[in-house]
Structure formats: C-alpha cells, structure tokens
Enzyme design. Structure first.
Site, PDB file in Angstrom:
ATOM      1  N   LYS A 173       0.838  -1.194   0.000  1.00 53.78           N
ATOM      2  CA  LYS A 173       0.000   0.000   0.000  1.00 53.78           C
ATOM      3  C   LYS A 173       0.877   1.250   0.000  1.00 53.78           C
ATOM      4  O   LYS A 173       1.730   1.435   0.886  1.00 53.78           O
ATOM      5  CB  LYS A 173      -0.911   0.001   1.230  1.00 53.78           C
ATOM      6  CG  LYS A 173      -1.961  -1.106   1.218  1.00 53.78           C
ATOM      7  CD  LYS A 173      -2.982  -0.919   0.122  1.00 53.78           C
ATOM      8  CE  LYS A 173      -4.109  -1.930   0.219  1.00 53.78           C
ATOM      9  NZ  LYS A 173      -5.139  -1.737  -0.830  1.00 53.78           N
ATOM     10  N   LYS A 214     -13.397  -7.522  -8.048  1.00 54.71           N
ATOM     11  CA  LYS A 214     -13.785  -7.821  -6.674  1.00 54.71           C
ATOM     12  C   LYS A 214     -15.284  -8.073  -6.649  1.00 54.71           C
ATOM     13  O   LYS A 214     -16.061  -7.299  -7.217  1.00 54.71           O
ATOM     14  CB  LYS A 214     -13.444  -6.660  -5.736  1.00 54.71           C
ATOM     15  CG  LYS A 214     -11.959  -6.367  -5.605  1.00 54.71           C
ATOM     16  CD  LYS A 214     -11.726  -5.153  -4.715  1.00 54.71           C
ATOM     17  CE  LYS A 214     -10.244  -4.854  -4.559  1.00 54.71           C
ATOM     18  NZ  LYS A 214     -10.009  -3.614  -3.768  1.00 54.71           N
TER      19      LYS A 214
END
Length: 327
Positions: free
Chosen positions: A150, A246
C-alpha cells in the site's frame, strides 16, 4: 418450497491494523446473508465500502428490501435486476450460489471453473506506514512470493525502496488507492520500474486518470476503483493494462464471471482481489481466480480470528473451499 433469508452484521478483529491512503481500520465489518430452503442453507458475505457510499446498515437494508422476492424463489438472474452492483447484491448472489450447490449436490466449481480448482498463490498486503514500518512488515513476509504494498502518498520512493530491499525475492504489486497525482505519477512510475515492481494498481483517482493514456507504462497499470462492471471496460482501453475484479464491486460471482470473460476478450490482464473479510467472502473468489494473472485474496491472513470452518492457507497458498464453508 418457500425460503427463509436473513442478513446479519458481524465484526472480526484485524491483527494489528490495516492502513491505506484513505485511512485505517482495526476490524473487518461484514454483512452475512443466509438463505435456507428445507434442510439446505447457503451463505454469502460482503464488505460494505464507504468509498462507494456503502455502510453496514445501508447494505443490510438493501438485502432486506429483496427478502420478499427471495422467499418467493427469485434466482441469481432475477437478483441482478433487483439490486444494483455492490456489496448487498454480492452477499445475496453468493448465498444463492451456495444454496444451489447444496440443493443440487453439485459443487459450485463445476459451473465456474474450466478445470478442477487448485491452490493459488495469493498476495499478502503490506499496510501503509513509514518506510521503517513497512520494511519490518516486508522482512516478516519475505518468504512470500507476492506482496501487495500500500502506497499513495506525495513521495513513496523511500517506501518502495524499503519494501523491495527487505523482500528481495518477492514480486511486488503497488496499490496507491487513487493516492498519486498527475504531478508525481511519472516519478513514482520510474521508481517502480527501478525496483522491478510487477504491477501498479489504481494510481490516480477514478475519472481523473486520462493522463495514463499519454504517459509510458514501464510497469503495467491495473484498474480497481475505475472498474466495477463490463460496461466500464471500453473506456479503460488505452488507460489500463489489467483490471482488478472484486465481488463486492461487481455485485457477486455471477456478474464477476461476465466481467472476467469480457475483460479477457478485450485483452486486459485480470487480478481477482478482495476487501478485508473472512474466508466466506474469499471462497467464491478463489474459484473465479483460477485463471487470474494476479490473486489478492489475503483477507483472512490479515485477521486475528477467522470463521470456522475456514479456507486452508499454507504460507501464501490458498486452497479451494470445502463445501462445509461454501459451494
């Protein structure tokens, strides 16, 4: 036969905290849909995401709005017309998949996968932090073949360097969560190439990514927030090299299969990703991901406590679900 359906909010503690460029969290907050017909029960889990205007109560309310139709026998195709793409539809769709599998005595993978499913290598997420904090996370996971890192700050060079140096044998995906800008993306792309990053995920905000058409891609770029369904794909041609699918975005496995097949036909690479949820949320995605280029289904690895029964993780290998869990 009439069905019963319920929706329950559940919380599962995260091991430590999970931080991205938009904020941090210490627990996975999910909504679980359960549909029962006779002696058979199907379950589906979703993770509401505030980035898309979702909340726990809003998603539970959306599921409750279709309960009369589900009780009267609405199937997965009907649900696509009853709910918009998003977390609520995902939970209902996956619960129906599970229920259908149990009623028919037929494993879900028979209808999802071209071949019997196998264990897959998933990425493990390194949360956003200081370079030293991220280096420590990377060293602890340097045995893993794939790390998802991240980023998404004004200057991520030190973070990228810290992780790459601490896990030299791991392939790296950078996920900026829309945190880079037109002013710093070129520099960050060059740094990513310097450290042999494999993929960069959603560097710029959705709708503000046209610059990607006119700058070099020394590292392939993957759309996440910019892609929800097959109707989004045409406008992403020339901007992105891959798409992150997703179930909480597409609104379930049924729609995700359509998106995957359409993305492949247009030449996009495919990642199958997840929100931070339990094994129940990952289970259908493991089947979808059988032919994916990148797999990011590490939600349970980030939790202090998962559901039981759970998916089997061996290092970074995640095995297909047992019917006692799903499908």
């Amino acid at each position: 036969m009439r069905r019963d359906i319920s929706a329950e909010i559940e919380r599962f503690p995260i091991a430590g905290s999970f931080r991205i460029s938009r904020g941090s969290k210490t627990e996975a907050e999910v909504v679980t849909c359960t549909i029962t017909e006779g002696q058979n029960t199907g379950r589906g889990e979703c993770v509401p995401y505030s980035r898309y205007g979702e909340s726990l109560d809003q998603v539970r309310g959306a599921i409750e709005s279709v309960m009369p139709a589900i009780r009267e026998g609405a199937d997965r195709t009907a649900v696509i017309g009853l709910l918009p793409a998003g977390a609520a539809r995902n939970a209902v769709d996956c619960a129906l998949w599970d229920l259908e599998s149990k009623i028919g005595g037929r494993r879900a993978h028979s209808d999802v996968c071209a071949m019997p499913p196998r264990p897959l290598t998933t990425a493990l997420t390194i949360s956003l932090g200081t370079p030293d904090e991220m280096a420590a996370q990377a060293r602890s996971n340097a045995f893993r073949p794939l790390l998802k890192v991240k980023v998404g700050t004004e200057d991520d060079r030190a973070r990228i360097h810290a992780v790459a140096s601490s896990a030299p044998n791991s392939r790296i995906i950078l996920d900026a969560n829309e945190g880079w800008t037109p002013e710093n993306i070129r520099e960050h792309m060059l740094v990513a190439a310097e450290f042999k990053v494999s993929l960069i995920e959603q560097p710029l905000p959705q709708g503000k990514d046209e610059i990607l058409r006119s700058i070099p891609h020394p590292v392939p770029i993957c759309a996440d927030e910019s892609v929800h369904g097959p109707d989004d794909l045409e406008q992403l041609l020339g901007l992105y090299d891959a798409v992150n699918i997703k179930l909480d975005k597409t609104g379930g496995l049924t729609s995700a299969i359509i998106l995957r097949d359409r993305a492949r036909s247009l030449g996009f690479g495919v990642m199958v990703g997840c929100m931070v949820g339990t094994s129940l949320a990952m289970a259908p995605a493991v089947l979808l991901a059988q032919d994916a280029d990148y797999v990011d289904l590490d939600g349970p690895l980030l939790l202090a406590k998962d559901r039981a029964p759970a998916l089997a993780y061996t290092g970074s290998l995640v095995s297909p679900p047992d019917p006692a869990l799903w499908g």
